[in-house]
Enzyme design. Structure first.
Site, PDB file in Angstrom:
ATOM      1  N   ASP A 154      22.909  -4.141   7.338  1.00 47.88           N
ATOM      2  CA  ASP A 154      22.081  -2.932   7.390  1.00 47.88           C
ATOM      3  C   ASP A 154      23.006  -1.756   7.057  1.00 47.88           C
ATOM      4  OD1 ASP A 154      20.762  -0.619   8.165  1.00 47.88           O
ATOM      5  OD2 ASP A 154      19.765  -1.547   9.882  1.00 47.88           O
ATOM      6  N   TYR A 180      20.250  -0.441  15.974  1.00 48.86           N
ATOM      7  CA  TYR A 180      19.052   0.397  16.075  1.00 48.86           C
ATOM      8  C   TYR A 180      18.070  -0.287  17.049  1.00 48.86           C
ATOM      9  CZ  TYR A 180      14.478   2.222  14.910  1.00 48.86           C
ATOM     10  OH  TYR A 180      13.210   2.745  14.999  1.00 48.86           O
ATOM     11  N   LYS A 185      15.914   7.164   5.436  1.00 52.90           N
ATOM     12  CA  LYS A 185      17.041   7.991   5.842  1.00 52.90           C
ATOM     13  C   LYS A 185      17.720   8.633   4.613  1.00 52.90           C
ATOM     14  CE  LYS A 185      15.727   6.753   9.855  1.00 52.90           C
ATOM     15  NZ  LYS A 185      15.220   5.442   9.897  1.00 52.90           N
ATOM     16  N   ARG A 235      -0.006  -4.923  -4.550  1.00 53.45           N
ATOM     17  CA  ARG A 235       0.759  -5.393  -3.384  1.00 53.45           C
ATOM     18  C   ARG A 235       2.056  -6.062  -3.871  1.00 53.45           C
ATOM     19  NH1 ARG A 235      -0.897 -10.084  -1.745  1.00 53.45           N
ATOM     20  NH2 ARG A 235      -3.013  -9.444  -1.227  1.00 53.45           N
TER      21      ARG A 235
HETATM   22  O1  P1T Z   1      12.338   3.481  10.573  1.00 54.18           O
HETATM   23  P1  P1T Z   1      12.427   2.398   9.528  1.00 54.18           P
HETATM   24  O2  P1T Z   1      12.389   2.921   8.130  1.00 54.18           O
HETATM   25  O3  P1T Z   1      11.475   1.284   9.766  1.00 54.18           O
HETATM   26  O4  P1T Z   1      13.914   1.781   9.657  1.00 54.18           O
HETATM   27  C1  P1T Z   1      14.355   1.096  10.787  1.00 54.18           C
HETATM   28  C2  P1T Z   1      15.855   1.236  10.931  1.00 54.18           C
HETATM   29  C3  P1T Z   1      16.665   0.173  10.555  1.00 54.18           C
HETATM   30  N1  P1T Z   1      18.012   0.247  10.644  1.00 54.18           N
HETATM   31  C4  P1T Z   1      18.622   1.352  11.102  1.00 54.18           C
HETATM   32  C5  P1T Z   1      20.107   1.383  11.196  1.00 54.18           C
HETATM   33  C6  P1T Z   1      17.864   2.461  11.493  1.00 54.18           C
HETATM   34  O5  P1T Z   1      18.503   3.535  11.931  1.00 54.18           O
HETATM   35  C7  P1T Z   1      16.451   2.407  11.420  1.00 54.18           C
HETATM   36  C8  P1T Z   1      15.588   3.518  11.879  1.00 54.18           C
HETATM   37  N2  P1T Z   1      16.236   4.409  12.724  1.00 54.18           N
HETATM   38  C9  P1T Z   1      15.697   5.519  13.306  1.00 54.18           C
HETATM   39  C10 P1T Z   1      14.420   5.892  13.174  1.00 54.18           C
HETATM   40  C11 P1T Z   1      16.644   6.311  14.106  1.00 54.18           C
HETATM   41  O6  P1T Z   1      16.373   7.491  14.401  1.00 54.18           O
HETATM   42  O7  P1T Z   1      17.686   5.759  14.460  1.00 54.18           O
END
Ligand code: P1T
Length: 379
Positions: free
Chosen positions: A170, A98, A195, A46
């Site tokens: 971010d 987001y 992403k 962990r």
């Molecule tokens: O999905 P996750 O890995 O938990 O990330 C969240 C997140 C945080 N910040 C931004 C700018 C994001 O775009 C996302 C996740 N976004 C999508 C799933 C989307 O389709 O916009």
């Protein structure tokens, strides 16, 4: 070391046991100790795992940061940053975010006595109006999801520094290939590794990158105590994905440019959001802080109600209608019903996240096929 070399090598040495070039997947939850505390720096997965550690070093190197921490999702990474705060603290953030970030702020951390200000960040100086003695964190996305607003990181960082406030950026939409917020004065960079960093739509992961040793210790404590850390297989997949980050990003940017130009004059497009256009409100800031403009584009469809927008969103043959972004394959997303559904309509409308908005994550397929697909879907 330059970016592409770091993407391939940083944090990775041939395996000392076998000489394996690729970092092994240390699929183990625990580690043998000769006597209590006598171990090789790994106790329990962990908190620490060799595959994840290699990944974290590589992620840190790509953001020109000293430390990296990988989380089991982008939201897990955001959650850890928010846990630095205490009841009564205030956060200044943008009005285009987001949907999941908006949701964790308003539905989780607001309940713990933290106050959020969602403000227009097109003019960075706007931040000053909301700073008070309780302000502990500024959280920005740039480019924003989904309307590609550009926030001037250097200007916000100057305000943060002058007031002893942490700045977290971010950087998911830009990726470290296009933008390095720490070089511009940010304290923490956050990524949805899901992403561009992972790049193949096969992993959900998040990360934080930062320089300050004390802050790293606090965040590592949260990471280990709360436990949203990724496993070795996912860490391996991201290490593998990172090796082509620079190549993929070049192709995303080139395809993005051609598609943005095609859509700009298309009769079905009422408005297009892409920071590479000289008439984007913060194009000059984008040019200053980014190395190129990326493959994320949003369009508002002319005269389309929700039904017509759904019909068009469902008529693509190469683009897939799906949440997420940043993979090699092109995706199309309808923010109002998908990624931004948890933001109230009044808030969404203010920034242009309207029923007729579609967001494209332009992949690295042959651009002629993507253009053909857009032509037939928008016909
Ligand atoms: O999905 P996750 O890995 O938990 O990330 C969240 C997140 C945080 N910040 C931004 C700018 C994001 O775009 C996302 C996740 N976004 C999508 C799933 C989307 O389709 O916009």
């Amino acid at each position: 070391m330059k970016f592409g070399t770091k993407a391939i090598h940083a944090g990775q040495e041939p395996d000392p046991a076998t000489g394996a070039i690729m970092t092994p997947i240390y699929q183990t939850s625990t580690y043998w100790q000769k006597s209590p505390g006598d171990n090789k720096g790994f106790e329990y997965s962990r908190g620490t795992n060799p595959t994840r550690k290699a990944l974290e070093s590589c992620l840190a190197a790509l953001e020109n940061a000293k430390h990296g921490l990988a989380f089991s999702s982008g939201m897990g990474a955001t959650d850890a940053v928010m846990k630095l705060l205490s009841p009564g603290d205030e956060v200044i953030t943008g009005d285009d975010l987001y949907g999941g970030s908006y949701r964790i702020f308003t539905k989780i951390f607001s309940n713990y006595g933290i106050k959020f200000h969602f403000i227009d960040l097109n003019d960075a100086q706007n931040v000053k109006k909301y700073v008070n003695e309780n302000t502990k964190l500024i959280w920005i996305e740039t480019p924003t999801n989904p309307t590609m607003q550009i926030v001037d990181i250097e200007s916000v960082a100057a305000i943060a520094k002058a007031n002893n406030i942490l700045l977290a950026v971010d950087n998911t939409f830009a990726s470290p290939y296009l933008q390095n917020p720490i070089d511009l004065g940010a304290d923490i960079v956050m990524h949805s590794v899901t992403k561009y960093l992972g790049g193949h739509s096969d992993v959900v992961m998040g990360a934080l990158m930062l320089n300050d040793d004390e802050l790293y210790k606090r965040l590592w404590f949260i990471y280990n105590a709360c436990g949203a850390t990724p496993g070795p297989m996912d860490s391996f997949l991201v290490l593998r994905g990172l090796k082509t980050l620079h190549l993929r990003m070049k192709a995303h940017c080139e395809n993005g440019r051609q598609i943005a130009q095609f859509l700009k004059t298309h009769p079905r497009v009422e408005k297009i959001y892409w920071p590479g256009f000289t008439d984007h409100p913060n194009h000059d800031i984008a040019k200053k802080q980014m190395r190129d403009f990326g493959g994320m584009i949003s369009i508002a469809l002319k005269g389309a109600d929700l039904n017509e927008t759904f019909r068009i969103a469902s008529s693509f043959k190469v683009f897939s209608l799906a949440e997420s972004l940043g993979g090699v394959e092109s995706l199309i997303n309808h923010p109002v019903s998908m990624t931004h559904g948890s933001i109230p309509k009044a808030e969404r409308d203010k920034v242009g996240v309207t029923d007729n908005l579609l967001r494209l994550s332009v992949g690295v397929e042959d651009v002629e096929d993507l253009l053909e697909d857009l032509k037939q879907a928008l016909a």
